[in-house]
Design a protein around this motif. Sequence first.
Motif, PDB file in Angstrom:
ATOM      1  N   GLU A  29       0.820  -1.207   0.000  1.00 53.80           N
ATOM      2  CA  GLU A  29       0.000   0.000   0.000  1.00 53.80           C
ATOM      3  C   GLU A  29       0.855   1.259   0.000  1.00 53.80           C
ATOM      4  N   ALA A  30       1.930   1.252   0.775  1.00 49.60           N
ATOM      5  CA  ALA A  30       2.817   2.418   0.825  1.00 49.60           C
ATOM      6  C   ALA A  30       3.425   2.680  -0.551  1.00 49.60           C
ATOM      7  N   GLN A  31       3.760   1.615  -1.236  1.00 51.25           N
ATOM      8  CA  GLN A  31       4.354   1.728  -2.569  1.00 51.25           C
ATOM      9  C   GLN A  31       3.345   2.263  -3.583  1.00 51.25           C
ATOM     10  N   MET A  32       2.125   1.750  -3.530  1.00 52.81           N
ATOM     11  CA  MET A  32       1.099   2.125  -4.495  1.00 52.81           C
ATOM     12  C   MET A  32       0.512   3.516  -4.255  1.00 52.81           C
ATOM     13  N   SER A  33       0.547   3.989  -3.030  1.00 47.58           N
ATOM     14  CA  SER A  33      -0.132   5.245  -2.694  1.00 47.58           C
ATOM     15  C   SER A  33       0.805   6.438  -2.578  1.00 47.58           C
ATOM     16  N   SER A  34       2.100   6.235  -2.774  1.00 48.87           N
ATOM     17  CA  SER A  34       3.057   7.322  -2.598  1.00 48.87           C
ATOM     18  C   SER A  34       2.942   8.370  -3.705  1.00 48.87           C
ATOM     19  N   ASP A  35       2.791   9.633  -3.307  1.00 45.06           N
ATOM     20  CA  ASP A  35       2.808  10.740  -4.260  1.00 45.06           C
ATOM     21  C   ASP A  35       4.220  11.281  -4.431  1.00 45.06           C
ATOM     22  N   ALA A  36       5.029  11.161  -3.374  1.00 48.63           N
ATOM     23  CA  ALA A  36       6.400  11.661  -3.435  1.00 48.63           C
ATOM     24  C   ALA A  36       7.283  10.800  -4.329  1.00 48.63           C
ATOM     25  N   ARG A  37       6.981   9.492  -4.375  1.00 47.94           N
ATOM     26  CA  ARG A  37       7.765   8.556  -5.186  1.00 47.94           C
ATOM     27  C   ARG A  37       6.787   7.646  -5.917  1.00 47.94           C
ATOM     28  N   PRO A  38       6.159   8.143  -6.982  1.00 53.04           N
ATOM     29  CA  PRO A  38       5.100   7.388  -7.662  1.00 53.04           C
ATOM     30  C   PRO A  38       5.611   6.066  -8.231  1.00 53.04           C
ATOM     31  N   PHE A  39       4.840   5.012  -7.998  1.00 52.42           N
ATOM     32  CA  PHE A  39       5.211   3.706  -8.540  1.00 52.42           C
ATOM     33  C   PHE A  39       5.090   3.755 -10.058  1.00 52.42           C
ATOM     34  N   PRO A  40       6.049   3.165 -10.780  1.00 53.27           N
ATOM     35  CA  PRO A  40       6.071   3.287 -12.248  1.00 53.27           C
ATOM     36  C   PRO A  40       4.869   2.711 -12.977  1.00 53.27           C
ATOM     37  N   CYS A  41       4.290   1.609 -12.489  1.00 55.30           N
ATOM     38  CA  CYS A  41       3.176   0.996 -13.213  1.00 55.30           C
ATOM     39  C   CYS A  41       1.902   1.800 -12.969  1.00 55.30           C
ATOM     40  N   ILE A  42       1.571   2.674 -13.901  1.00 50.03           N
ATOM     41  CA  ILE A  42       0.416   3.551 -13.721  1.00 50.03           C
ATOM     42  C   ILE A  42      -0.891   2.763 -13.703  1.00 50.03           C
ATOM     43  N   PHE A  43      -0.920   1.600 -14.375  1.00 54.98           N
ATOM     44  CA  PHE A  43      -2.124   0.774 -14.381  1.00 54.98           C
ATOM     45  C   PHE A  43      -2.351   0.159 -13.004  1.00 54.98           C
ATOM     46  N   GLY A  44      -1.265  -0.308 -12.384  1.00 56.08           N
ATOM     47  CA  GLY A  44      -1.371  -0.896 -11.059  1.00 56.08           C
ATOM     48  C   GLY A  44      -1.788   0.129 -10.017  1.00 56.08           C
ATOM     49  N   VAL A  45      -1.220   1.333 -10.112  1.00 56.27           N
ATOM     50  CA  VAL A  45      -1.568   2.403  -9.173  1.00 56.27           C
ATOM     51  C   VAL A  45      -3.048   2.769  -9.311  1.00 56.27           C
ATOM     52  N   ALA A  46      -3.507   2.887 -10.560  1.00 60.96           N
ATOM     53  CA  ALA A  46      -4.922   3.202 -10.784  1.00 60.96           C
ATOM     54  C   ALA A  46      -5.812   2.103 -10.225  1.00 60.96           C
ATOM     55  N   GLY A  47      -5.415   0.847 -10.452  1.00 55.27           N
ATOM     56  CA  GLY A  47      -6.192  -0.271  -9.938  1.00 55.27           C
ATOM     57  C   GLY A  47      -6.260  -0.284  -8.424  1.00 55.27           C
ATOM     58  N   TYR A  48      -5.141   0.045  -7.771  1.00 55.09           N
ATOM     59  CA  TYR A  48      -5.117   0.090  -6.313  1.00 55.09           C
ATOM     60  C   TYR A  48      -6.039   1.195  -5.793  1.00 55.09           C
ATOM     61  N   ARG A  49      -5.877   2.390  -6.339  1.00 55.38           N
ATOM     62  CA  ARG A  49      -6.637   3.534  -5.836  1.00 55.38           C
ATOM     63  C   ARG A  49      -8.134   3.378  -6.085  1.00 55.38           C
ATOM     64  N   GLN A  50      -8.498   2.698  -7.148  1.00 52.18           N
ATOM     65  CA  GLN A  50      -9.915   2.493  -7.471  1.00 52.18           C
ATOM     66  C   GLN A  50     -10.459   1.198  -6.867  1.00 52.18           C
ATOM     67  N   ASP A  51      -9.642   0.527  -6.065  1.00 48.87           N
ATOM     68  CA  ASP A  51     -10.017  -0.730  -5.409  1.00 48.87           C
ATOM     69  C   ASP A  51     -10.461  -1.788  -6.414  1.00 48.87           C
ATOM     70  N   GLN A  52      -9.723  -1.863  -7.512  1.00 47.49           N
ATOM     71  CA  GLN A  52     -10.025  -2.854  -8.543  1.00 47.49           C
ATOM     72  C   GLN A  52      -9.063  -4.048  -8.496  1.00 47.49           C
ATOM     73  N   LEU A  53      -7.996  -3.938  -7.728  1.00 45.55           N
ATOM     74  CA  LEU A  53      -7.075  -5.061  -7.563  1.00 45.55           C
ATOM     75  C   LEU A  53      -7.659  -6.056  -6.570  1.00 45.55           C
ATOM     76  N   ARG A  54      -7.246  -7.309  -6.704  1.00 45.99           N
ATOM     77  CA  ARG A  54      -7.648  -8.336  -5.756  1.00 45.99           C
ATOM     78  C   ARG A  54      -6.383  -9.006  -5.224  1.00 45.99           C
ATOM     79  N   TYR A  55      -6.404  -9.377  -3.936  1.00 48.14           N
ATOM     80  CA  TYR A  55      -5.203  -9.814  -3.235  1.00 48.14           C
ATOM     81  C   TYR A  55      -5.376 -11.222  -2.692  1.00 48.14           C
ATOM     82  N   LEU A  56      -4.379 -12.059  -2.997  1.00 46.33           N
ATOM     83  CA  LEU A  56      -4.417 -13.461  -2.590  1.00 46.33           C
ATOM     84  C   LEU A  56      -3.178 -13.769  -1.765  1.00 46.33           C
ATOM     85  N   PHE A  57      -3.371 -14.384  -0.601  1.00 49.50           N
ATOM     86  CA  PHE A  57      -2.266 -14.752   0.289  1.00 49.50           C
ATOM     87  C   PHE A  57      -2.235 -16.266   0.426  1.00 49.50           C
TER      88      PHE A  57
END
Length: 251
Positions: A29-57
């Motif tokens: 979450e820290a990686q995906m939500s950082s504005d100071a150091r934006p994560f390069p994958c813009i699709f992944g960041v958009a998916g995280y912020r829009q709660d479209q990603l799904r997480y499996l452990f």
Amino acid sequence: MSRLFLRKDEVRASYRVSSWQSVLFSEFEAQMSSDARPFPCIFGVAGYRQDQLRYLFLDPLDTDALGKQLALFVSESRSHGPNTSLVLFTRPRPVQTLDAYYKKFWRILDQLARIDKQPWPAHIPQTIDDPMWEFSFAGEPIFVVCSTPAHVMRQSRRSSAFMLTFQPRWVFEKILGTDRAAAKAFGEVRKRLAPFDTTTASPLLGRYGDPEGREYKQYFLYDDNEPPPACPFHRLAQTKLPSVEDKEQAA
């Protein structure tokens, strides 16, 4: 089939703060939500912020369990949103070499191909060394990204444990449908990569279908920009290999 993959709020509600699942997800979450150091994958960041990603452990990493969850994810992925992906987290274990993780990654894809109950898509070549090849499962072409704790210089591919991201090909087709859109998106990704990694952008990165490119080479990027090891497979599910054993010595 019981659904094991979760949304953001479900992850937070399901695992106690000190658990490995919570620790890894907080890092993500820290990686995906950082504005100071934006994560390069813009699709992944958009998916995280829009709660479209799904997480499996998964602990241990069981390929049969992964296959069942991946098939379920594929069947309902279009209902999650245009930037969806399935992110697989595994329990942190002693760090191995990049070569070891590379071999483990391809064994997992090979095992998934063996248990796939759907036929390989007719429009996707089965020979890996082809510009139109893409890993496919449950009838869906999928771009796969591997992140590991052995990555140091390429921080965009680093995680504290072995991690896989499964991104349906249709996600890219919606976003990169025109040359102009693709150029804009790739330009933004490369702009973000420059300050994020301590190595230059991999020359292996490129647009799907480029006659000179190979998708499989983009799945697992090494820290340097030297040519990667040859893919151990000419075609998945053809050569019998031992199963991945997710034991303490195998991260």
